[in-house]
Design an enzyme around this catalytic site. Sequence first.
Site, PDB file in Angstrom:
ATOM      1  N   GLU A 103     -10.847  -7.649   4.975  1.00 20.24           N
ATOM      2  CA  GLU A 103     -10.167  -7.626   6.274  1.00 20.24           C
ATOM      3  C   GLU A 103     -10.996  -8.184   7.434  1.00 20.24           C
ATOM      4  OE1 GLU A 103      -7.516  -3.782   6.412  1.00 20.24           O
ATOM      5  OE2 GLU A 103      -9.426  -3.391   5.434  1.00 20.24           O
ATOM      6  N   GLU A 145       0.836  -1.199   0.000  1.00 28.06           N
ATOM      7  CA  GLU A 145       0.000   0.000   0.000  1.00 28.06           C
ATOM      8  C   GLU A 145       0.872   1.250   0.000  1.00 28.06           C
ATOM      9  OE1 GLU A 145      -3.149  -0.073   2.894  1.00 28.06           O
ATOM     10  OE2 GLU A 145      -3.392   2.097   2.849  1.00 28.06           O
ATOM     11  N   ARG A 181      -7.054   2.929  14.227  1.00 30.34           N
ATOM     12  CA  ARG A 181      -8.011   1.838  13.994  1.00 30.34           C
ATOM     13  C   ARG A 181      -8.016   0.875  15.183  1.00 30.34           C
ATOM     14  NH1 ARG A 181     -11.289  -0.481   9.795  1.00 30.34           N
ATOM     15  NH2 ARG A 181     -10.973   1.399   8.568  1.00 30.34           N
TER      16      ARG A 181
END
Length: 1487
Positions: A1417, A925, A1006
């Site tokens: 995910e 990413e 997160r």
Amino acid sequence: MAPLPQEKLLYENDDLELVDSFSKKGYRTKPILYVNGEKVPEDLAAKARSNQTLLSFLRDVMKLRGSKLGCSEGGCGACSVMISKKDPKSNQVKHLAVNACLMPALAADGCHVTTVEGIGTVKGGLHPVQKAMTDLHGSQCGFCTPGIIVAIYSLFASNPSAKYIEEHLDGNLCRCTGYRPIWDAARSLCDDAEDLVKGPCGTACRECPERHDCEQDCNVEDKKAAEEKSVCSSSVDKLPLKKEFEEGKSNWVDQPNDMFPKDLMDENSVTSIALSKPLMIVDQVEYQGSGTWFKPTTLEQLLSLLKEFGEDGQGGYKLVVGNTEVGIETRFKHSIYPRLISPAETVESIFDFTVTPETVMIGGCTPLSHVQHEAEAAAKDPKYTRTTMPMHDMLRWFASTQIRNVACLGGNLVTASPISDMNPLLASFGASLVLSKLSGSGVSRRKVPVPEFFLSYRKVNIEPGEIVESVEVPVLNKYFDYVKPFKQARRREDDISIVTSGMHIRVVPKDGAFVIEHASLAFGGMAPTTVLAKETAKALVGSEFSRSTFDKAQEVLMKEFNLPEGVPGGQAAYRITLAASFLQKMYFAVAVDLKADAEAIAADATDAAKFPSPLPTVVALDEEEISGLDSFLSAPKPTLVGVQKYPAPKVADGLEKEILPAASVAGKDSASAVGKPSVHQSGSLHCTGEALYCDDIPEPAGTLHGALILSTACGCVFEKLDKEAALAIPGVVGLFTAEDIDVLGGKNLWGPIAKDEHIFHPAGEKIRTVGQVLGVVVGESLECAEMGARAAKVSYGPVEDKIIMTIEEAISAGSYFESTRHSLTRGDVSVIDGLKDAKDFEGTPKVGDIVKISGSYSTGAQEHFYLETNSTLAVPSESDTNLTIYASTQAATKTQTYCASSTGTPASKVVCKVKRLGGGFGGKETRSVFISCAAAVAAKRTGRAVRLTLPRNQDMLISGHRHAFVSKYSASAEITEEGPKLLAMDIHLYNNGGYSLDLSGPVSDRAVFHSDNVYFFPNFRVEGVACKTHQASHTAYRGFGGPQGMAPAEHVMEHLAQVCNLDVGLVRRLNMYKEGQATHFGQILGEKQSGKWNVPRMWDKLWAELDVEKRQNEIAEFNKKNKYLKRGAALIPTKFGVAFTAKYMNQGGALVHLYTDGTVLVSHGGTEMGQGLHTKVCQVAAQAFGIPIEMVYVNETATDKVANTIPTAASMSTDLYGMCTLDACRQIVKRLEPYREKLGPEASLASIASAAHMNRVDMSAHGFFAPDDSRVGFDFTVEKPADYPADKPENSWKGNPFNYFTQGVAYTEVEVDFLTGNHRTLISEVLVDVGSSVNPAIDIGQIEGAFTQGMGWSTIEEVVYADEDHKWVRPYGTMFTTGPGTYKIPAFNDQPEIFNVSLMEDVDNPFAVHSSKAVGEPPFYLGASVFYAIKDAVRRARATPGYFEFRLPATSERIRMSVNDEISMKAKKQVIGDERDAAEYQVQGSF
Ligand SMILES: Cc1cc2nc3c(=O)[nH]c(=O)nc-3n(C[C@H](O)[C@H](O)[C@H](O)COP(=O)(O)OP(=O)(O)OC[C@H]3O[C@@H](n4cnc5c(N)ncnc54)[C@H](O)[C@@H]3O)c2cc1C
Ligand code: FES
Ligand code: FES
């Protein structure tokens, strides 16, 4: 022979002078190679070099790019090809899968090589193996697929039965699928497929009248399908598909034999006659390491070569057989052997396996797989069973089938690895080596007992000119003589042992007892060489065979192997524990065999007469002690199966109904594409090896190859890089550093959030991690570029900084990325503050008590281990003003942006193209970007295309991992009649961010958002921060901090349950959020704001359907009956927030073209990395136009088609690209509506499109989608407004981080062997709410793959750095686990034995396209149910009751050492001394 130092590398090979003389001796000088049924033309075959791997020859010379390079070390199987050769003895053709990355190209002389392209092609037709794999969804990213296809094809060529396949499919890894669909595909073609459809009762399920009531897990449950509400497909169900896959391919099983060249079969052919001659190839290819290859065909030739070149001044030689050791040395230690001698199989005595009544004689070069099969065959004769079966059992778990097919026993012995598997076993047998060499009078031979062969670490008693001709193993006595093998590794399949052992005990009946007459206990992993435990053997010999004798011997053994804490390889206490536990297992095994022998003697009068009568009484084992015998070494490998259930396909309306104008051109023939389990768009290309990955793209003429120069130290100044030596290497074209970025007028700084990294670290600056990129060398060949990179001299200043490796060290030093520190508070702060002063609860809680707990909890790092390493091809054009970057990246735009900025090129002149990735999982990413930039800078500076594909070890070293976390918590609960109800939690989350910021902040955020998992904490404070350390910069990885946030929440549940002595399931269920409650970040769990809250009902459903209570009773029953095997279970819930937490990233664009033939081309901003995104987007587009999916195509991701893309991540891609594609499609459809009306329902889309085109209608459209502001975006820093309404959820003024939640539950049962720490996952049952699935097959594949990665993270995967805990790894700060040899991801055998996945029904989602939900995910965390089940089993096995801190991952070491039985406690005390509390001991992990 010592390898040459690299500067001595000869480009002009001196052996050229010898060619004449060897030709006169009858040596050939040209290799004969066959590939895919054809003879390789001489000019191409002549390019095969002695130091070249077969893979390099196939890919670089033959341009066959189907076989992939995944690791270069035989550990992943991506490079598998099939070698077929005629057995000189039987004249039969043998077909063997091998690792082409290790096999020398010239070792294929005289063989037929089948690559995946030779098996079948899309154009020429798929082979049934390829068809089965495609249709049963066996490929996702497809990078592992060609290797797996070849492996299965090779096994079928030998024995197409399911048991054979199950036994031997052990040399390939897949990181995407979780293996279940591959198992299904492989078994669906087996000869015994139909038999397998039978249940354990013996009846074929399909024909069974009772199938609707049958409760067997294997039962074909398509009875449910009859209700037409759901589709159910089981592994068993797929077996009868054989006929379908075989259609039109009746002779497919014979294909390998049919393809075998007739020339090689016919012994009188010119080729066969040529092949009977020895071979000498002198390598003179430019820009490559040169050397000479000899292939002698007789023993005399072999020994005379060794004699000739072994003499002083002759330059030496290296004997090479399987090359599985030599190949590793060549690759990783850069050893260069100018002469390799590889004997042909016609040298009979060294390729033999013979059994006589006294001896098993194994040729020194016999492939281990041959030894394994011969040993099994010999064992059928009871005279040899106890001698050859232990060899077979050990070999079953030795490396992989591909390695065993080439590696030999002589190689294992001469390599003398202290953790060799076969050496201890041979030593315990009392085996001897026969060493031969040529001396004056002919061949002279000497015998050396195996233990005496090992002189010191990797030093053996072999002289120059000698070979291990054979190994002689004495046959054991018919009775009372026992040898047993033992092995424990991190992973069962294809792993080097932590401790391995062969134990030999012989007893005699004497004076009314069985007395131990002989004991030979050999170990690997306990010393620098294979060693015999002589003191322990002394303690046994002469004593009665009894438990007390073994108990005493065990004490001696633990003292004899008194490993210090910092012993090389680490794990001192575990290794001592294992050695002692193996001895205990030996006792149980012999006790059982002794009883069987006594009974056999009693039943045979002749034998009985040879022994005193009556025989002494045999010690009886308690029934529950029998479990101590358990060993996976001899147990049959399980049949791994699964059932997949999903609601019947439907086309549901989702968000598009709200935000897009309705439009339709549906006609009479319109088909539904959404909701169907369509196969992956590239499935068949994956399976034929024709799918192109970045490294497969044909390179433009003049392409250079790149190799990075990486720092080998940190905490010091990078003083200087001296280029001279590098540039002097022939073929090296340039070496580029930070200065070259300046020359280009580019910018060296980059970073996804903060620009705090350099593409090339500049001289004069402090190096912040081992592995920082200092420069790139480009050359005409990869080999010379790599040589140049190694030759460049780097000067470092003295280490000035304290090197911080771990989170605890960072906390002590206050080393944080402060900008990442975010916290959330809700409820009564005084209650939360009060936790600090309250004492942890002790005693038995009663209703009304407040139970407070506190502690810290750690979860480990995880390597992405995508099968395709980072790869870039940078192509300059237009007088180097333009750049095209082909990259394996999830971030096309970031790659474009930074390749532009680093090379001083406008972004408009840089295009980044991504065809597909061989897996990403978050690892590409951001961390792929600087690698592409290095290639771009070199391409711009040289004006030539540059290819830069990272070797696996560099990729793992520099590209970062899943963040390790440490959490420090205090929590409380009030005891109510129902159980403990959560009251408060105060938790601090720390992640190990590494040296630069990268995405560590959002990962931490997160984790903060997910630190409640599914539980309502009325008073809650959570803070997260990233720690700055000297590790590589850690990054996104599936789950992106979510799992690391959930793990401490679950730990708190477990801690509470343990303190309260309650079932943790009850504590979990009691404290789950209820519909309408708000999370700690203020998002209401309810239909309007985040969709239905389903977790509680999903939990209840699984609980009831599985009858968890009944299962728990059964587990308790099993555990009562088995002292050393313990079972455990766990049911784990999860909710995962869907959206990028950075608001701006929630956007996506697509460009759709409709052509006049009615086909559609979609380009969108997402990348295809195996997750099936392109397939789902095609389904959405096909649905919009009312055409079959086959009429829609996504070619590639390119920044000139769709600009300003965001990285493909956060599981958001179908939500974003499905919606923007639909937007574009509907725009076109709207324009077509009048033509449909005009042409009528019969008209095809092609005719409508043609009519519109003739009428000058634009049939292209750009679509765009960004979720509404109210559904994404959260700002931690926003203060509470003064007028904030009291009735609104706390923290909700900061925004809504998530659009909705994907939810799931999983139940897992495991069995743990607590003497070794080995575990088996017996069943995993997974239920996930993915809304109304766009493609249930792909979603189930994502769930299985995510679950398996989560299982790997929480069990066997462990990253190890050179730090305080691992002093044996050096230099300080480097990483130890840089390849599949040291880092273990789940393998084929690790799949849960029953792996059932269901998609929840009635769970539409109005917030995403077609009512679907994100899936990539969210299920990851459910894999941790395996961890919790293991913990449950350990809890049940533990000698010390109550709370224990069981960190994640549950490695075999952690499992074994947490049991706290007598052996492990003794070992811990022995290693760490008494001053530390052995009961609290934590094994050394990666965090
Ligand atoms: C992926 C992988 C997994 C592995 N797993 C295991 C495992 O589970 N357990 C384990 O014990 N090992 C394991 N190994 C190690 C390796 O496979 C063995 O040591 C193997 O037996 C070496 O045999 P070879 O024929 O490939 O040796 P080569 O690499 O060809 O040679 C190794 C050395 O032995 C010498 N040699 C070979 N044969 C003879 C002979 N007949 N006489 C004299 N010298 C000889 C060579 O000159 C060389 O020095 C693994 C290796 C790999 C790459
Ligand atoms: S590339 Fe050969 S096994 Fe990995
Ligand atoms: S499909 Fe196996 S690694 Fe991706």
